[in-house]
Design an enzyme around this catalytic site. Structure first.
Site, PDB file in Angstrom:
ATOM      1  N   GLY A 270     -88.015  -3.829 -51.077  1.00 41.58           N
ATOM      2  CA  GLY A 270     -86.673  -3.519 -50.603  1.00 41.58           C
ATOM      3  C   GLY A 270     -86.333  -2.049 -50.781  1.00 41.58           C
ATOM      4  O   GLY A 270     -85.924  -1.372 -49.848  1.00 41.58           O
ATOM      5  N   MET A 272     -86.717   1.478 -53.994  1.00 35.77           N
ATOM      6  CA  MET A 272     -87.344   1.914 -55.237  1.00 35.77           C
ATOM      7  C   MET A 272     -86.468   2.946 -55.936  1.00 35.77           C
ATOM      8  O   MET A 272     -86.022   3.904 -55.334  1.00 35.77           O
ATOM      9  CB  MET A 272     -88.736   2.471 -54.914  1.00 35.77           C
ATOM     10  CG  MET A 272     -89.504   2.956 -56.120  1.00 35.77           C
ATOM     11  SD  MET A 272     -89.789   1.623 -57.311  1.00 35.77           S
ATOM     12  CE  MET A 272     -89.812   2.561 -58.835  1.00 35.77           C
ATOM     13  N   ASN A 274     -86.813   5.445 -57.983  1.00 33.42           N
ATOM     14  CA  ASN A 274     -87.330   6.712 -58.512  1.00 33.42           C
ATOM     15  C   ASN A 274     -86.203   7.611 -58.997  1.00 33.42           C
ATOM     16  O   ASN A 274     -85.200   7.762 -58.328  1.00 33.42           O
ATOM     17  CB  ASN A 274     -88.099   7.460 -57.421  1.00 33.42           C
ATOM     18  CG  ASN A 274     -88.933   6.535 -56.570  1.00 33.42           C
ATOM     19  OD1 ASN A 274     -89.840   5.893 -57.057  1.00 33.42           O
ATOM     20  ND2 ASN A 274     -88.591   6.430 -55.292  1.00 33.42           N
ATOM     21  N   GLU A 307     -80.416  -0.278 -57.175  1.00 40.53           N
ATOM     22  CA  GLU A 307     -81.300   0.865 -57.448  1.00 40.53           C
ATOM     23  C   GLU A 307     -80.560   1.918 -58.253  1.00 40.53           C
ATOM     24  O   GLU A 307     -81.127   2.540 -59.144  1.00 40.53           O
ATOM     25  CB  GLU A 307     -81.854   1.455 -56.144  1.00 40.53           C
ATOM     26  CG  GLU A 307     -82.577   0.463 -55.233  1.00 40.53           C
ATOM     27  CD  GLU A 307     -83.667  -0.360 -55.912  1.00 40.53           C
ATOM     28  OE1 GLU A 307     -84.247   0.105 -56.904  1.00 40.53           O
ATOM     29  OE2 GLU A 307     -83.928  -1.497 -55.454  1.00 40.53           O
ATOM     30  N   GLU A 329     -85.659  -5.547 -64.513  1.00 38.37           N
ATOM     31  CA  GLU A 329     -85.260  -6.220 -63.270  1.00 38.37           C
ATOM     32  C   GLU A 329     -84.216  -7.318 -63.490  1.00 38.37           C
ATOM     33  O   GLU A 329     -83.217  -7.376 -62.789  1.00 38.37           O
ATOM     34  CB  GLU A 329     -86.487  -6.764 -62.537  1.00 38.37           C
ATOM     35  CG  GLU A 329     -87.418  -5.675 -62.015  1.00 38.37           C
ATOM     36  CD  GLU A 329     -86.726  -4.655 -61.119  1.00 38.37           C
ATOM     37  OE1 GLU A 329     -85.620  -4.926 -60.613  1.00 38.37           O
ATOM     38  OE2 GLU A 329     -87.297  -3.561 -60.946  1.00 38.37           O
TER      39      GLU A 329
HETATM   40 ZN    ZN Z   1     -85.090  -3.433 -59.354  1.00 40.28          ZN
END
Ligand code: ZN
Length: 886
Positions: A270, A272, A274, A307, A329
């Site tokens: 989906g 990321m 970073n 995110e 998560e």
């Molecule tokens: Zn995640």
């Protein structure tokens, strides 16, 4: 290029074998010279021996199919042939003091179809490093507990990549020769390499300035394909809301001068997180009324927030090893669910989240792919980005909070942020903060992370009319899962209410209120195998509303009569259980029908249920989105899961169809009246109330058309032709797609011609056709794999067509010929040569094959064996096939 080397399956990695690295990396200086087919990367690592490691041990860096050009240690050249292979760089006797290792590699981003490491999407250079993609860029200690400060210089041709981004803050830009330029980025926050990111391309953008609570000015920017800038505003709004929310609810501020998001169209997952440079699948960024549905908007809001929230839960505090994936998560999913609940209707958010949990995680937990939220072992970490780690991981946090209460939860979170900031942590570290803040031993609670399988909670009640007491008995049982025969009871919060026959709430009075939580919120803890609670002053026999808000992530076994369910549907003050009562009633009817159909008898129907449903829909004013949830009957997959064994998908399909047709016929007038009443000429707005009205209106049309094909088709066509937003257009097209008329084909054709330049809309067109429950659908899907718009290298496209067929069309996927299984297995094999993660995800559609009736079970097994027998198989796909058969 081959996707993965076809070496033997990697040996399993075990949590119990964890030990710290022998070396640490303090700083990383990267220098990229971007080129479509020959990008050069110079990496300069400042290393030192880890005091916690083994003194004098060799230094072994991970590599992934790398092409090294040169290497040096403290400026002395190393003999490449002696130290480097594509998969490893080994220094046998590294200095036992700080030293510098410099390595140059060459990459070909254009031929990287597995979308890990550095690759190109529509001409844009971008990266994906989680979980182990960084080793495909350069040699590194590629594991999350190695945290370093990164400085990145990116150089490229100016016309090809005017935008050059990386993590952290921009330091310097300049020209570097004719037609070339560079940018330098520095990220002051130490991070693991899975959070590294780089983007180079010719992109458009929108920007905003955000001021944090303490006055730091942050430049926010969202980069998209040129010409699509106007579609990024909702994502920007969502980002700003998320930043405010995290300050307000968790006291977390953003910590860099810039926050950049880049949307790309080729992305396996989906999005990321970073550090400072989130990279997104563009379906979670781009939205305007004409191209995106209300559901797309809701997804964008939640993924952008997710995110962003990782900046603290994931980036500032990361995972010690990949077994702890749920640490970042589960917690972050919980945070984004709560955020979305605050932005929209909490009840609807809860229902949506539980629907998703039951649809994806419960089957995983009940099948051969079942695993702990924190696994003990893995062969391929990419296969553990699962509903169990994410969604069940989030439920565990929610339960923890319900058990220790709001104050101890937030005090524990504050402690966690303070104590583990800048560190790589474990579940034990995390739980220790809540043990401290609540003064409670969480040893039993930790079992939620260590035991697979969904607990089943049995509920029974007894009313004493003389004593005016009601006794509620709860007991729990967790079925065995692969490798775990015996289970311990888990502590779980069960939220309870009692409803009188008049529909009123009966106050909960106990002999000895056991603690303040139970008195105040009706949350009772089931800690051991069973518990009995006696309520006093209960004037009449009540109906128990148990597990309100789905307080515990369990399967409830409660014997309620049809009248009890109707009472809850009409009067439960807990919206979740009101919705659950309707679901339970419908499920009961359809399961009865499934058995009847298999026995050659007539399906069951209940007028009472249909009328109660109509009442609920007509009382939509306070929360139309909730009414729309009431209208959505359990799916075929829901029924298959509830039936559990000897599953016959065809009988289930017919049973569900019979109920929908019956409801549609009986309620024709009321559904149509409601459909007309909900018509609105107001301009489109994606807010929750407007979206709720559209959802309810489309649900009415859908049910109406199920019982009235000809008329329904006409109304749907009119809506399709006049719709000014994608939600109503798709709502109408979805109704039309289920009615086998010439109108359907014309509408599909028209839709394609209108939107053929819009990949995200064409994905919807593919999905809709893949889910038509008719015998011809497999032939249709095969035909669609041959059209120009289908590309097996584009994950969104593969999920939209093949994924939708395998997961959302149980009738056709499970066709008695076995052709559906063969087709999906073949496609997974085909995808494996291009992108193994996509292939592994496709094959997960077989996760419930053991529950099928005998003939289908055999056919599914044959398809899985065929995959396993294939000559070339990625570790990803092999792992899923082996575990599914295991
Ligand atoms: Zn995640």
């Amino acid at each position: 290029m081959s996707a993965h080397s076809d070496s033997a399956a990697p040996s399993p990695v075990r949590l119990a074998d964890y030990r710290p690295t022998d070396y640490l990396i303090d700083t990383v200086d990267l220098d990229f010279r971007l080129d479509a087919t020959a990008t050069r990367v110079v990496s300069r690592l400042r290393l030192r021996p880890n005091p916690a490691g083994r003194a004098g041990a060799p230094l072994v860096l991970d590599g992934g199919d790398l092409k090294p050009l040169r290497a040096s240690l403290d400026n002395l050249p190393l003999d490449l042939a002696a130290v480097a292979t594509p998969h490893r760089l080994t220094i046998a006797n590294p200095p036992q003091r700080p030293f510098t290792l410099e390595v140059e590699t060459e990459l070909d981003p254009s031929s990287n179809t597995q979308l890990e490491g550095l690759y190109r999407s529509n001409g844009t250079f971008c990266t994906q490093c989680e979980a182990e993609g960084f080793r495909r860029i350069t040699y590194y200690l590629d594991r999350p507990d190695v945290m370093a400060v990164f400085t990145t210089r990116v150089e490229a041709a100016k016309d090809e990549a005017p935008i050059l981004l990386s993590n952290g803050n921009p330091v310097e830009t300049g020209s570097s020769g004719p037609g070339r330029h560079y940018a330098i980025w520095h990220d002051p926050h130490p991070k693991p390499c899975y959070l590294f990111a780089l983007v180079g391309g010719d992109l458009g953008w929108i920007e905003e300035e955000f001021t944090t609570g303490s006055g730091r000015k942050v430049k926010l920017a969202i980069y998209v394909e040129k010409g699509k800038e106007h579609r990024a505003h909702y994502a920007m709004e969502s980002l700003i809301h998320a930043m405010r929310w995290d300050e307000f609810v968790y006291g977390r501020e953003y910590d860099l001068d810039v926050f950049n998001i880049v949307a790309v169209s080729d992305f396996t997952m989906g999005a990321m997180e970073n550090k400072g440079l989130n990279i997104f699948n563009d379906k979670y960024i781009l939205a305007i009324a004409e191209t995106a549905t209300d559901a797309d908007y809701a997804h964008i809001e939640s993924v952008v927030a997710h995110e962003y929230f990782h900046n603290w839960t994931g980036n500032r505090i990361t995972c010690r090893d990949w077994f702890q994936l749920c640490l970042k998560e589960g917690l972050t999913v919980y945070r984004d669910q709560e955020f979305s609940g605050d932005q929209r209707s909490r009840a609807v958010q809860r229902i949506t989240d539980v629907r998703a949990l039951r649809a994806a995680q419960f089957p995983e937990d009940a099948g051969p792919l079942a695993h702990n939220v924190r696994p003990d072992t893995y062969r391929e970490i990419n296969n553990f980005y699962t509903a169990t780690v994410y969604e069940k991981g989030a439920e565990i946090i929610r339960m923890l909070r319900a058990l220790i209460g709001h104050d101890a939860y937030h005090a524990g979170m504050a402690l966690y942020f303070e104590r583990f900031d800048g560190k790589a942590a474990t579940i034990e570290d995390f739980l220790s903060c809540f043990a401290e803040s609540s003064g409670r031993d969480l040893g039993d609670f930790a079992q939620w992370y260590a035991q697979a399988g969904t607990p089943r909670v049995k509920v029974s009640g007894a009313y004493d009319s003389e004593a005016k007491t009601y006794q509620l008995s709860l007991s729990q049982h967790i079925p065995p899962t692969p490798g775990q025969a015996e289970k311990k009871p888990l502590p779980m919060p069960i939220r309870i209410g009692l409803i009188g026959r008049d529909g009123g709430e009966i106050p909960l009075v106990q002999d000895h209120a056991q603690n303040w939580r139970e008195e105040k919120f009706g949350v009772f803890e089931l800690a051991g195998p069973e518990r009995t609670i006696v309520f006093k002053n209960v004037p009449t026999p009540p109906v128990a509303s148990v597990n309100r808000r789905f307080s515990a992530a369990v399967i409830l076994e409660q014997q309620l009569s049809e009248d009890d369910l109707l009472l809850l549907m009409a009067h439960d003050s807990d919206p979740f259980n009101k919705w659950q009562a309707a679901q339970s009633f419908a499920t009961r009817l359809m399961i009865r029908s499934t058995a009847a159909i298999r026995a050659g008898e007539m399906p069951a129907f209940s007028e009472k249920f249909a009328l109660a449903l109509a009442d609920a829909l007509e009382h939509y004013e306070t929360d139309p989105a909730f009414a729309a949830q009431m209208a959505a009957l359990p799916t075929e997959n829901d029924l298959a899961r509830d039936i559990g064994t000897d599953v016959d998908p065809e009988a289930i399909f017919l049973a569900r169809k019979a109920l929908r047709d019956g409801v549609g016929q009986l309620l024709s007038h009321r559904l149509l009246a409601l459909y007309d009443k909900l018509q609105s000429d107001a301009p489109y707005s994606p807010d929750a109330a407007s979206a709720g009205r559209r959802a309810l209106r489309n649900a009415c049309l859908d049910l109406y058309a199920a019982g009235n094909h000809a008329d329904g088709s006409e109304i749907a066509l009119a809506q399709f032709q006049h719709a000014t937003n994608m939600t109503d257009k798709m709502g109408a097209l979805s109704v039309l797609s289920r009615l086998p008329t010439p109108t359907r084909e014309k509408a599909l054709e028209f839709f394609y011609r209108a939107h053929c330049d819009e990949p995200l809309i064409i994905d919807k067109w593919f999905s809709l056709q893949a889910t038509i429950p008719e015998p011809d659908t497999l032939a249709r899907v095969k035909r669609l794999t041959k059209v120009h718009a289908f590309n097996i290298a584009t994950p969104n496209r593969v999920y939209a067509l093949i994924g939708a067929f395998a997961n959302a069309n149980p009738l056709c996927f499970n066709d008695l010929s076995g052709d559906g299984y063969q087709f999906v297995a073949d496609l997974a094999l085909q995808a494996d040569g291009v992108n193994p993660q996509v292939a592994a995800r496709l094959l997960s559609a077989f996760r419930s094959w053991r529950n099928l009736e005998a003939r289908r079970g055999e056919l599914a097994e044959q398809a899985l064996r065929k995959v396993l027998d294939a000559s070339k198989l990625s570790p990803d796909l092999r792992d899923i096939a082996q575990r599914a058969l295991g």
